[in-house]
Write a protein that holds these residues in place. Structure first.
Motif, PDB file in Angstrom:
ATOM      1  N   ILE A 182       0.903  -1.260  -0.083  1.00 11.60           N
ATOM      2  CA  ILE A 182      -0.029   0.074   0.043  1.00 11.60           C
ATOM      3  C   ILE A 182       0.686   1.308   0.118  1.00 11.60           C
ATOM      4  N   PHE A 183       1.548   1.439   1.133  1.00 13.26           N
ATOM      5  CA  PHE A 183       2.188   2.669   1.183  1.00 13.26           C
ATOM      6  C   PHE A 183       3.492   2.829   0.227  1.00 13.26           C
ATOM      7  N   CYS A 184       4.104   2.002  -0.078  1.00 13.27           N
ATOM      8  CA  CYS A 184       5.232   1.965  -1.132  1.00 13.27           C
ATOM      9  C   CYS A 184       4.839   2.471  -2.607  1.00 13.27           C
ATOM     10  N   SER A 185       3.426   1.913  -2.584  1.00 17.07           N
ATOM     11  CA  SER A 185       2.409   2.526  -4.007  1.00 17.07           C
ATOM     12  C   SER A 185       2.346   3.939  -3.977  1.00 17.07           C
ATOM     13  N   VAL A 186       2.188   4.456  -2.808  1.00 19.92           N
ATOM     14  CA  VAL A 186       1.780   5.712  -2.742  1.00 19.92           C
ATOM     15  C   VAL A 186       2.791   7.061  -3.274  1.00 19.92           C
ATOM     16  N   ARG A 187       2.312   7.929  -3.874  1.00 19.44           N
ATOM     17  CA  ARG A 187       3.179   8.803  -4.463  1.00 19.44           C
ATOM     18  C   ARG A 187       3.145  10.407  -3.860  1.00 19.44           C
ATOM     19  N   LEU A 188       2.261  10.232  -2.993  1.00 16.56           N
ATOM     20  CA  LEU A 188       1.982  11.423  -2.472  1.00 16.56           C
ATOM     21  C   LEU A 188       3.245  11.818  -1.525  1.00 16.56           C
ATOM     22  N   GLU A 189       3.391  13.077  -1.503  1.00 16.79           N
ATOM     23  CA  GLU A 189       5.170  13.504  -0.508  1.00 16.79           C
ATOM     24  C   GLU A 189       4.737  13.049   0.696  1.00 16.79           C
ATOM     25  N   PRO A 190       5.763  12.188   1.594  1.00 17.08           N
ATOM     26  CA  PRO A 190       5.574  11.737   2.782  1.00 17.08           C
ATOM     27  C   PRO A 190       4.854  12.594   3.867  1.00 17.08           C
TER      28      PRO A 190
END
Length: 408
Positions: A182-190
């Motif tokens: 899930i989170f490694c697929s996220v492109r939003l800035e951390p």
């Protein structure tokens, strides 16, 4: 001024005119061409409520300088996703995110984050809304590169030790599914991913250690105290003052703490992302319990969030629902209990799916009804009334199908 602008402008008293117009300007920026439609309809019910909406939500809060408008819309959308029963408002503000400079990838990222933090029904329910928004507006596959490092917060060593002792599979799934898939697929800035995560948790009333960890991680990713404060103030608009006040108390304690949780306490496990074996096992479990097709689930998400459909099959059915410690029928009854207790619109379709699955696995209608009766003390009569009506519909359809099959 257009007719709607003039109508909404006339809601303000002379003393509030400047403040009112500041709110209208932000509303217009977020709402685009149809900016005034919802508030204009609201004014037919109550001009005062429409005026409060413009002057408090859009002028007092959203026009503040502490966060840019894209970030504010990300926080708003995250809050409304967590609500689970605010579909029209979610649609308006997801459109507003695009109008404020957000992207289709921002929206899809919020779906993935909600799946990990709030549960898959929330994300699944939002997919048709996202699909309608994105049609004709923007392609979903022109994304920037995903985060190379997980943006999820770390877990403290004492909690880690307890979880490792009592539920090691939980830690494995948290690492594999939440961190990696899930989170490694996220492109939003951390920083934005953590602000959105904290907003979701606070809106759902889950202001605890997970909320704390996302606040700490947002600060570590560059968020300022004032940005955290702005996120909490905005919660008051879309989740109410109790949620905002609870979040404020937790955030205040984090600001005051002299030490931060260390970021290297998370146990690392060996994982295989997008594991074919998990997916195959999940597809078999799905077919056996619900009569569904794994490929069909994947295809139903392909145009919006292709990875989400595969993750539902691989994790929900391939990791969790296939386990032997609970009888499959008992597992379905427990799912019915959990979904009925949520009581959100987002939980209604999954509730139907799991009622169907329980019936397919041999549950008597009386067992399903008793399962719902059992959670009246915990969820209250209104939510169980709604669940009973859904159960009645699914049981009736099941009996009709069984009668038709017997007749043929």
């Amino acid at each position: 001024m257009t007719n709607i602008e003039e109508q909404l402008d006339n809601l303000a008293s002379p003393d509030d005119r400047q403040k009112h117009r500041r709110g209208l300007a932000i509303l217009k920026q977020i709402g685009g061409e149809n900016f005034g439609g919802p508030v204009s309809q609201l004014a037919r019910f109550s001009e005062d409520l429409a005026r409060f909406t413009i002057q408090y939500a859009y002028s007092d809060v959203l026009s503040r300088d502490g966060l840019d408008l894209r970030t504010r819309q990300i926080v708003t959308a995250a809050t409304l996703l967590a609500h689970g029963s605010a579909q029209s408002q979610l649609s308006f503000h997801l459109n507003g995110l695009l109008n404020a400079g957000g992207t289709a990838e921002d929206i899809v990222d919020l779906l993935f984050i909600s799946a990990g933090l709030i549960g898959f029904p929330t994300a699944i329910n939002a997919v048709p809304i996202v699909r309608d928004i994105l049609v004709g507006r923007v392609e979903t596959n022109n994304a920037t590169e995903a985060q190379s490092q997980p943006v999820v917060p770390q877990i403290s060593s004492d909690r880690l030790a307890i979880l490792d002792r009592i539920a090691p599979d939980f830690l494995k799934w948290r690492e594999q599914v939440v961190d990696q898939e899930i989170f490694c697929s996220v492109r939003l800035e951390p920083k934005l991913a953590h602000l959105a995560s904290a907003a979701m948790l606070a809106a759902r009333g889950k202001v605890g250690t997970s909320f704390d960890a996302h606040i700490v991680s947002a600060l570590a990713a560059g968020a300022t105290h004032s940005e955290i404060v702005e996120m909490v103030i905005q919660l008051s608009v879309y989740s109410g003052f109790p949620a905002a006040l609870n979040a404020a108390g937790r955030a205040r304690d984090i600001f005051a703490a002299s030490e931060r949780p260390q970021s290297n306490t998370r146990k690392r496990v060996d994982i295989v992302k997008d594991d074919d074996e998990r997916f195959t096992r999940g597809a078999a479990t799905l077919a056996a319990t619900s009569g569904g097709s794994g490929a069909g689930v994947v295809d139903s998400f392909r145009d919006v969030a292709p990875g989400l459909g595969r993750l539902i099959v691989a994790h929900c059915y391939g990791d969790v629902f296939c386990r032997a410690a609970l009888h499959p029928k008992g597992r379905e009854l427990s799912a019915i209990s959990a979904l009925a207790a949520q009581g959100t619109i987002a939980a209604e379709k999954p509730l139907s799916v799991h009622i169907d699955a329980a019936l397919n696995l041999g549950a008597d209608p009386e067992e399903i009804i008793e399962t719902l009766f059992n959670i009246i003390p915990y969820a209250g009569y209104p939510l169980i009334e709604k669940a009973l009506l859904i159960a009645h519909q699914r049981i009736s359809l099941f009996n009709e199908k069984r009668a038709a099959d017997s007749a043929s």
